[in-house]
Scaffold this motif. Structure first.
Motif, PDB file in Angstrom:
ATOM      1  N   LEU A 161       1.054  -1.041   0.103  1.00 15.82           N
ATOM      2  CA  LEU A 161       0.158   0.004  -0.106  1.00 15.82           C
ATOM      3  C   LEU A 161       1.117   1.248  -0.037  1.00 15.82           C
ATOM      4  O   LEU A 161       0.570   2.377  -0.585  1.00 15.82           O
ATOM      5  CB  LEU A 161      -0.913  -0.028   1.213  1.00 15.82           C
ATOM      6  N   VAL A 162       2.093   1.065   0.704  1.00 11.29           N
ATOM      7  CA  VAL A 162       2.921   2.309   0.552  1.00 11.29           C
ATOM      8  C   VAL A 162       3.417   2.510  -0.789  1.00 11.29           C
ATOM      9  O   VAL A 162       3.476   3.532  -1.372  1.00 11.29           O
ATOM     10  CB  VAL A 162       4.234   2.156   1.602  1.00 11.29           C
ATOM     11  N   HIS A 163       3.849   1.414  -1.466  1.00 13.56           N
ATOM     12  CA  HIS A 163       4.158   1.393  -2.855  1.00 13.56           C
ATOM     13  C   HIS A 163       2.939   2.430  -3.658  1.00 13.56           C
ATOM     14  O   HIS A 163       3.444   3.115  -4.708  1.00 13.56           O
ATOM     15  CB  HIS A 163       4.188   0.020  -3.625  1.00 13.56           C
ATOM     16  N   ILE A 164       1.760   2.260  -3.490  1.00 16.20           N
ATOM     17  CA  ILE A 164       0.823   2.506  -4.320  1.00 16.20           C
ATOM     18  C   ILE A 164       0.795   4.073  -4.081  1.00 16.20           C
ATOM     19  O   ILE A 164       0.494   4.642  -5.088  1.00 16.20           O
ATOM     20  CB  ILE A 164      -0.738   1.760  -3.801  1.00 16.20           C
ATOM     21  N   ARG A 188      14.028   6.244  -8.694  1.00 20.04           N
ATOM     22  CA  ARG A 188      15.501   6.441  -9.066  1.00 20.04           C
ATOM     23  C   ARG A 188      15.941   5.022  -9.801  1.00 20.04           C
ATOM     24  O   ARG A 188      15.439   3.736  -9.503  1.00 20.04           O
ATOM     25  CB  ARG A 188      16.497   6.614  -7.979  1.00 20.04           C
ATOM     26  N   PRO A 189      16.852   5.007 -10.803  1.00 22.52           N
ATOM     27  CA  PRO A 189      17.342   3.706 -11.437  1.00 22.52           C
ATOM     28  C   PRO A 189      18.287   2.930 -10.280  1.00 22.52           C
ATOM     29  O   PRO A 189      18.565   3.635  -9.158  1.00 22.52           O
ATOM     30  CB  PRO A 189      18.179   4.024 -12.600  1.00 22.52           C
ATOM     31  N   THR A 190      18.463   1.634 -10.562  1.00 27.65           N
ATOM     32  CA  THR A 190      19.136   0.800  -9.758  1.00 27.65           C
ATOM     33  C   THR A 190      20.322  -0.013 -10.298  1.00 27.65           C
ATOM     34  O   THR A 190      20.027  -0.398 -11.691  1.00 27.65           O
ATOM     35  CB  THR A 190      18.215   0.067  -9.039  1.00 27.65           C
ATOM     36  N   TYR A 191      21.192  -0.611  -9.878  1.00 21.76           N
ATOM     37  CA  TYR A 191      21.913  -1.466 -10.312  1.00 21.76           C
ATOM     38  C   TYR A 191      21.623  -2.668 -10.724  1.00 21.76           C
ATOM     39  O   TYR A 191      22.240  -3.599 -11.446  1.00 21.76           O
ATOM     40  CB  TYR A 191      23.345  -1.491  -9.371  1.00 21.76           C
ATOM     41  N   VAL A 192      20.337  -3.059 -10.035  1.00 22.93           N
ATOM     42  CA  VAL A 192      20.089  -4.655 -10.137  1.00 22.93           C
ATOM     43  C   VAL A 192      19.425  -4.750 -11.401  1.00 22.93           C
ATOM     44  O   VAL A 192      19.528  -5.893 -11.909  1.00 22.93           O
ATOM     45  CB  VAL A 192      18.798  -4.549  -8.894  1.00 22.93           C
ATOM     46  N   GLY A 193      18.911  -3.830 -12.321  1.00 26.44           N
ATOM     47  CA  GLY A 193      18.232  -3.810 -13.494  1.00 26.44           C
ATOM     48  C   GLY A 193      17.750  -2.798 -14.218  1.00 26.44           C
ATOM     49  O   GLY A 193      17.426  -1.932 -13.550  1.00 26.44           O
ATOM     50  N   TYR A 217      16.023   2.288  -2.150  1.00 28.51           N
ATOM     51  CA  TYR A 217      16.251   0.705  -2.024  1.00 28.51           C
ATOM     52  C   TYR A 217      15.361   0.081  -0.999  1.00 28.51           C
ATOM     53  O   TYR A 217      15.546  -1.012  -0.506  1.00 28.51           O
ATOM     54  CB  TYR A 217      17.464   0.535  -1.674  1.00 28.51           C
ATOM     55  N   ILE A 218      14.031   0.808  -0.878  1.00 31.39           N
ATOM     56  CA  ILE A 218      12.951   0.103  -0.007  1.00 31.39           C
ATOM     57  C   ILE A 218      11.817  -0.195  -0.865  1.00 31.39           C
ATOM     58  O   ILE A 218      11.207  -1.216  -0.744  1.00 31.39           O
ATOM     59  CB  ILE A 218      12.721   1.069   1.201  1.00 31.39           C
ATOM     60  N   LEU A 219      11.380   0.628  -1.759  1.00 32.67           N
ATOM     61  CA  LEU A 219      10.111   0.380  -2.601  1.00 32.67           C
ATOM     62  C   LEU A 219      10.755   0.123  -3.910  1.00 32.67           C
ATOM     63  O   LEU A 219      11.529   1.003  -4.315  1.00 32.67           O
ATOM     64  CB  LEU A 219       9.205   1.759  -2.645  1.00 32.67           C
ATOM     65  N   TRP A 220      10.176  -0.820  -4.418  1.00 33.19           N
ATOM     66  CA  TRP A 220      10.542  -1.462  -5.855  1.00 33.19           C
ATOM     67  C   TRP A 220       9.465  -1.430  -6.893  1.00 33.19           C
ATOM     68  O   TRP A 220       8.475  -1.839  -6.736  1.00 33.19           O
ATOM     69  CB  TRP A 220      11.131  -2.299  -5.705  1.00 33.19           C
ATOM     70  N   TYR A 221       9.800  -1.087  -7.884  1.00 33.52           N
ATOM     71  CA  TYR A 221       8.989  -0.986  -9.233  1.00 33.52           C
ATOM     72  C   TYR A 221       9.614  -1.536 -10.332  1.00 33.52           C
ATOM     73  O   TYR A 221      10.886  -1.470 -10.481  1.00 33.52           O
ATOM     74  CB  TYR A 221       8.499   0.460  -9.483  1.00 33.52           C
ATOM     75  N   ILE A 222       8.790  -1.964 -11.224  1.00 33.69           N
ATOM     76  CA  ILE A 222       9.519  -2.020 -12.972  1.00 33.69           C
ATOM     77  C   ILE A 222       8.639  -1.024 -13.536  1.00 33.69           C
ATOM     78  O   ILE A 222       7.611  -0.695 -13.350  1.00 33.69           O
ATOM     79  CB  ILE A 222       9.087  -3.609 -13.402  1.00 33.69           C
ATOM     80  N   LEU A 242       4.231  -1.852  -9.229  1.00 35.77           N
ATOM     81  CA  LEU A 242       4.997  -2.300  -8.052  1.00 35.77           C
ATOM     82  C   LEU A 242       5.224  -3.727  -8.188  1.00 35.77           C
ATOM     83  O   LEU A 242       4.767  -4.526  -8.857  1.00 35.77           O
ATOM     84  CB  LEU A 242       4.090  -1.752  -7.044  1.00 35.77           C
ATOM     85  N   CYS A 243       6.547  -4.016  -7.790  1.00 35.59           N
ATOM     86  CA  CYS A 243       6.754  -5.466  -7.679  1.00 35.59           C
ATOM     87  C   CYS A 243       7.289  -5.714  -6.276  1.00 35.59           C
ATOM     88  O   CYS A 243       7.565  -7.140  -5.962  1.00 35.59           O
ATOM     89  CB  CYS A 243       8.012  -5.691  -8.603  1.00 35.59           C
ATOM     90  N   GLY A 244       7.035  -5.106  -5.323  1.00 38.49           N
ATOM     91  CA  GLY A 244       7.643  -5.211  -3.810  1.00 38.49           C
ATOM     92  C   GLY A 244       8.923  -5.991  -3.748  1.00 38.49           C
ATOM     93  O   GLY A 244       9.820  -5.371  -4.210  1.00 38.49           O
ATOM     94  N   LEU A 245       8.876  -7.177  -3.052  1.00 34.45           N
ATOM     95  CA  LEU A 245      10.162  -7.669  -2.846  1.00 34.45           C
ATOM     96  C   LEU A 245      10.521  -8.973  -3.768  1.00 34.45           C
ATOM     97  O   LEU A 245      11.318  -9.575  -3.476  1.00 34.45           O
ATOM     98  CB  LEU A 245      10.284  -8.033  -1.450  1.00 34.45           C
ATOM     99  N   ALA A 246       9.690  -9.123  -5.019  1.00 34.02           N
ATOM    100  CA  ALA A 246       9.842 -10.067  -6.037  1.00 34.02           C
ATOM    101  C   ALA A 246      10.415  -9.454  -6.841  1.00 34.02           C
ATOM    102  O   ALA A 246      10.548  -8.217  -7.452  1.00 34.02           O
ATOM    103  CB  ALA A 246       8.402 -10.644  -6.297  1.00 34.02           C
ATOM    104  N   TRP A 247      10.678 -10.424  -7.750  1.00 37.13           N
ATOM    105  CA  TRP A 247      11.581 -10.148  -9.053  1.00 37.13           C
ATOM    106  C   TRP A 247      10.447  -9.515 -10.272  1.00 37.13           C
ATOM    107  O   TRP A 247      10.955  -8.585 -11.153  1.00 37.13           O
ATOM    108  CB  TRP A 247      12.394 -10.981  -9.888  1.00 37.13           C
ATOM    109  N   GLU A 248       9.216  -9.851  -9.919  1.00 42.61           N
ATOM    110  CA  GLU A 248       8.288  -8.813 -10.965  1.00 42.61           C
ATOM    111  C   GLU A 248       6.897  -9.283 -10.258  1.00 42.61           C
ATOM    112  O   GLU A 248       6.625 -10.118  -9.451  1.00 42.61           O
ATOM    113  CB  GLU A 248       8.281  -9.951 -12.314  1.00 42.61           C
ATOM    114  N   PRO A 249       5.973  -8.319 -10.430  1.00 40.02           N
ATOM    115  CA  PRO A 249       4.384  -8.305  -9.929  1.00 40.02           C
ATOM    116  C   PRO A 249       3.907  -9.604 -10.004  1.00 40.02           C
ATOM    117  O   PRO A 249       3.068  -9.904  -8.976  1.00 40.02           O
ATOM    118  CB  PRO A 249       3.784  -7.160 -10.939  1.00 40.02           C
TER     119      PRO A 249
END
Length: 220
Positions: free
Chosen positions: A120-123, A134-139, A147-152, A165-172
């Motif tokens: 819900l915070v992501h939303i 911000r972009p990230t080194y992950v992908g 580095y707390i909230l994650w999106y694609i 949003l993808c949370g803590l997973a590699w994709e939604p």
């Protein structure tokens, strides 16, 4: 409900176990799952005394079946599956107790409910905080906030600039599994209506087709 240090350790272990299998490669190294395994050993070091020789009569044949299966396919045995089995075994030792079912149910419920509120915070930032992305080194397709909230940056609606949003997973599509599981457990526990509504909202905003289909089955 008060949560003691032992319970925090159990819930954290479950979270790390899930992330090691479904999360993005935040360590950015090959074989990162081994690092997570050693972290789990540190957190659950006390569980070593719970290991029983008889357990290996189940674990070793399981590993052997995997090796034979991949040998028949003439493919290299993916070692990460063996590490995943070992990690799961180590975490599940936390529940080698008389009240295992009750304790596991409480722990997983707390973790999944945390995932819901975290989503819900992501939303909120999808609506009002994309300037913080911000972009990230992950992908190259990932965006993050602290580095707390994650999106694609693909698959989402145009009014969100295609972000999801993808949370803590590699994709939604992976993250929605945890959210749908949370909703299912909320129905089972007969949680308050507002929590069920929030859980549904969290699932919808993954914009995962699979997630929405599962949501319909869970509700009806």
């Amino acid at each position: 409900m008060l949560i003691n240090k032992t319970q925090i350790s159990r819930i954290l272990s479950l979270g790390i176990l899930f992330f090691s299998g479904t999360g993005f490669n935040i360590l950015k190294i090959q074989g990162g799952i081994v690092i997570w395994f050693f972290i789990l050993i540190i957190i659950n070091f006390k569980n070593i005394k719970k290991i029983k020789i008889s357990d290996f009569l189940i674990l070793l044949p399981l590993v052997l079946i995997l090796i034979i299966f991949f040998s028949l396919k003439k493919a290299e045995t993916p070692y990460f599956l063996i590490v995943a089995i070992a990690s799961s075994y180590l975490v599940l030792l936390n529940y080698r107790r008389i009240d295992a079912k009750e304790i596991f149910y409480v722990d997983i419920s707390i973790l999944l409910r945390f995932y819901m509120y975290y989503t819900l915070v992501h939303i909120i930032f999808l609506f009002f905080g994309q300037t913080f992305f911000r972009p990230t080194y992950v992908g190259s397709y990932y965006k993050q906030i602290g580095y707390i909230l994650w999106y694609i940056d693909s698959g989402g609606p145009s009014f969100f600039n295609n972000h999801r949003l993808c949370g803590l997973a590699w994709e939604p599509g992976i993250w929605q599994m945890f959210l749908n599981m949370n909703l299912l457990m909320m129905f089972y526990a007969k949680r308050k209506t507002y929590e069920i509504i929030l859980s549904i909202i969290a699932i919808i905003f993954t914009f995962s087709t699979t997630g929405l289909v599962i949501l319909i089955f869970v509700i009806f």
